[in-house]
Design an enzyme around this catalytic site. Structure first.
Site, short mmCIF file in Angstrom:
data_model
loop_
_atom_site.label_atom_id
_atom_site.label_comp_id
_atom_site.label_asym_id
_atom_site.label_seq_id
_atom_site.Cartn_x
_atom_site.Cartn_y
_atom_site.Cartn_z
N HIS A 216 0.83 -1.22 0.00
CA HIS A 216 0.00 0.00 0.00
C HIS A 216 0.86 1.26 0.00
O HIS A 216 0.42 2.31 0.47
CB HIS A 216 -0.96 0.03 1.20
CG HIS A 216 -1.67 -1.27 1.42
ND1 HIS A 216 -2.88 -1.59 0.84
CD2 HIS A 216 -1.31 -2.38 2.15
CE1 HIS A 216 -3.25 -2.81 1.21
NE2 HIS A 216 -2.31 -3.31 1.99
N SER A 337 14.71 21.17 -16.76
CA SER A 337 13.46 21.90 -16.96
C SER A 337 13.78 23.22 -17.65
O SER A 337 14.82 23.82 -17.38
CB SER A 337 12.80 22.16 -15.61
OG SER A 337 11.91 23.25 -15.70
N LYS A 343 15.92 21.74 -11.60
CA LYS A 343 15.29 20.43 -11.82
C LYS A 343 16.16 19.44 -12.58
O LYS A 343 16.89 19.80 -13.49
CB LYS A 343 13.98 20.60 -12.60
CG LYS A 343 12.85 21.26 -11.84
CD LYS A 343 12.33 20.43 -10.68
CE LYS A 343 11.52 19.23 -11.10
NZ LYS A 343 10.26 19.59 -11.74
N GLU A 350 9.49 8.29 -17.02
CA GLU A 350 8.10 8.74 -17.15
C GLU A 350 7.53 8.38 -18.51
O GLU A 350 6.39 7.95 -18.63
CB GLU A 350 8.02 10.26 -16.95
CG GLU A 350 8.32 10.69 -15.53
CD GLU A 350 8.54 12.20 -15.47
OE1 GLU A 350 7.57 12.94 -15.66
OE2 GLU A 350 9.68 12.63 -15.24
#
Ligand code: ARG
Length: 534
Positions: A216, A337, A343, A350
């Site tokens: 979980h 970024s 970043k 992804e």
């Protein structure tokens, strides 16, 4: 008429250094050079041929189809029905299959030796042009099969027109697609092995690195990082098995089924199967030309593999986020970024997660494509190509990315360890300890749950509770209980096949290293990017 003028007519082409009959044993292997996964190509030619230069019906197709029609096919029909924009990549398989077909026709006396030689020379020339990027693909000629045949007929004359004896584009495309996919599956198997190799090597360095295991997404029990990584090796192994299994069913020859009913010529399908290294001949012509279950199976195996990789992708994203900080990737594997200078984004992971959706989509598209089609061949089937090709491309690219990503992972052991100390991750170990002291598991569970509550009240971790506090809840607890409450004690105690103990993980790593080495030794071209897998 463009480059075609420069090509030598039939009979005048240079003899090939390697005879074209050679590839029948080793289908279009070395003699035709390093194959391109996608033939280089000039932009598609929209214009119809000025004149049917050799009287071949193929050249007149934009005006009349095989003499049956009295007016030209509408331009939009031509472009709507054409598949040449995407099925060019079947050219290699198409030529392979044509060579085997022609050779068989000659062997059974349907084609003369002279015609066979012309066809072989002509097809070699066609492949040379395709590889060189000088082949002119024409929309008016609809698909790869008719484009290759038309060019062959320009080069080989009458002989070229005889090639289509005893076959149809229906069995031709089914054969081409199987040949194409067989080769791609072989490359995928190598690439899966490379990802497994990266995972196993990382696991080898982290057989005793402790991290939190989650259920979980809550800290559950400590595990070793090596163990966690090997979970993905297992998943990929089942993916591999699914591809191998699907390859077996795929590797059967449809050619000889002709349009749907077979042919009136005395063909030798076994011979063609042998030449093309198919394991068997499809036993029902109607089935052979109409089903695409082999492509669906591969997409299903691919979709499942992408689902597995998407889980690893998601974990990489999590582990890289500052909240976890478990791993780092080198700069060349991350992206920046455009607005936030600080970043470093795990874009590759992804995208892999995102691309799983696209492969699942292709699987659903293929299932829907075949659903409800009456037997036998229907033009609907042409729609299988883009889904199949994009699936194959996505799988190759994603596997290659993961082999690199995993190999580039740098592990922050301290962050992993700190996280594993959170959430009373060794509570189960204390319950198991009580069970060994004669307490029933349910009662032990209850006592430890109260101990956890007490630790939370005191704002400490379970192993920091004073012995008296623990004994107040369960008198069976002795001072030795603190050993089982350590992270190292917890993982080491799970010392059985499949457990997370460092010794078990090390044994598993050795098994995998051996298996992967043996497999690589069996593979003729171990380089995943070699593109050769026959
Ligand atoms: N391009 C077609 C396909 O991909 C080849 C078969 C065409 N057959 C036909 N009867 N029109 O399915």
């Amino acid at each position: 008429m463009t480059d075609r003028k420069t090509a030598r007519p039939a009979g005048q082409s240079e003899p090939l250094s390697e005879p074209l009959s050679e590839p029948l044993g080793e289908p279009l292997g070395e003699p035709l050079g390093e194959p391109l996964s996608e033939p280089r190509s000039k932009p598609l030619s929209e214009k119809p041929p000025d004149q049917p230069r050799d009287g071949s019906p193929l050249h007149a197709k934009d005006r009349a189809w095989s003499g049956r029609f009295s007016e030209p096919v509408a331009q939009f029909v031509l472009s709507y029905t054409a598949s040449i924009g995407f099925d060019q990549r079947l050219a290699r398989a198409d030529i392979q299959a044509s060579l085997a077909h022609a050779s068989m026709l000659a062997a059974v006396g349907v084609l003369s030796a002279v015609d066979l030689a012309r066809i072989e020379q002509g097809l070699a020339q066609v492949w040379t042009e395709i590889e060189a990027g000088t082949f002119e693909w024409r929309v008016a000629l609809e698909d790869v099969h008719l484009n290759v045949e038309a060019r062959l007929t320009e080069l080989a004359g009458e002989a070229g027109k005889r090639l289509h004896t005893a076959r149809s584009r229906n069995d031709q495309v089914a054969t081409d697609l199987r040949l194409y996919l067989r080769r791609e599956v072989d490359r995928l198997l190598e690439e899966i092995g490379a990802v497994q190799g990266s995972l196993v090597e990382l696991a080898a360095a982290h057989t005793d690195t402790v991290m939190p295991g989650y259920t979980h997404l809550q800290v559950a029990q400590p595990v070793t990082f090596g163990h966690h990584l090997l979970a993905y090796v297992e998943m990929l192994e089942r993916d591999r098995e699914r591809f191998v299994d699907a390859r077996g069913r795929l590797n059967r020859l449809p050619l000889g089924s002709a349009a749907l009913a077979g042919t009136t010529f005395p063909i030798d399908r076994e011979r063609v199967a042998r030449d093309l290294k198919f394991e068997a001949v499809c036993q029902n012509s109607i089935d052979a030309v109409s089903d695409r279950d082999f492509a669906i199976e591969l997409c299903a195996a691919g979709a499942l593999m992408m689902v597995h990789l998407s889980r690893l992708a998601e974990e990489l994203v999590l582990w890289l986020s500052p909240g976890f900080g478990f791993i780092e990737l080198p700069d060349h594997l991350t992206t920046g970024s455009s607005i936030m200078p600080q970043k470093r984004n795990p874009d590759v992971a992804e995208l892999a997660r995102g691309k799983s959706g696209r492969v699942i989509g292709h699987l659903v598209a293929l299932l829907t494509l075949i659903k409800g089609q009456p037997l036998a061949y229907n033009k609907d089937n042409q729609e299988d190509k883009e889904a199949v090709f994009d699936t194959v491309d996505t799988l190759h690219a994603t596997l290659r990315a993961f082999a690199e990503l995993v190999a580039g992972i740098r592990v922050n052991r301290d962050a992993m360890r700190r996280a594993a100390l959170q959430g009373h991750s060794t509570a189960t170990d204390l319950a198991d300890y009580l069970v060994r002291r004669g307490v029933a598991f349910r009662d032990a569970h209850e006592a430890v749950a109260r101990a956890v509550r007490r630790a939370d009240e005191l704002g400490c971790a379970l192993p920091q509770l004073p012995l008296q506090e623990l004994q107040a809840l369960a008198p069976q607890i002795g001072a030795d209980a603190f050993e089982v409450l350590t992270l190292e004690g917890s993982v080491a105690a799970r010392d059985h096949v499949g457990g997370t103990a460092p010794s078990q993980v090390a044994a598993q790593v050795r098994c995998w290293q051996k298996a992967l080495e043996q497999r690589a030794a069996l593979t003729p071209n171990p380089s995943p990017a070699s593109g050769r897998g026959e």
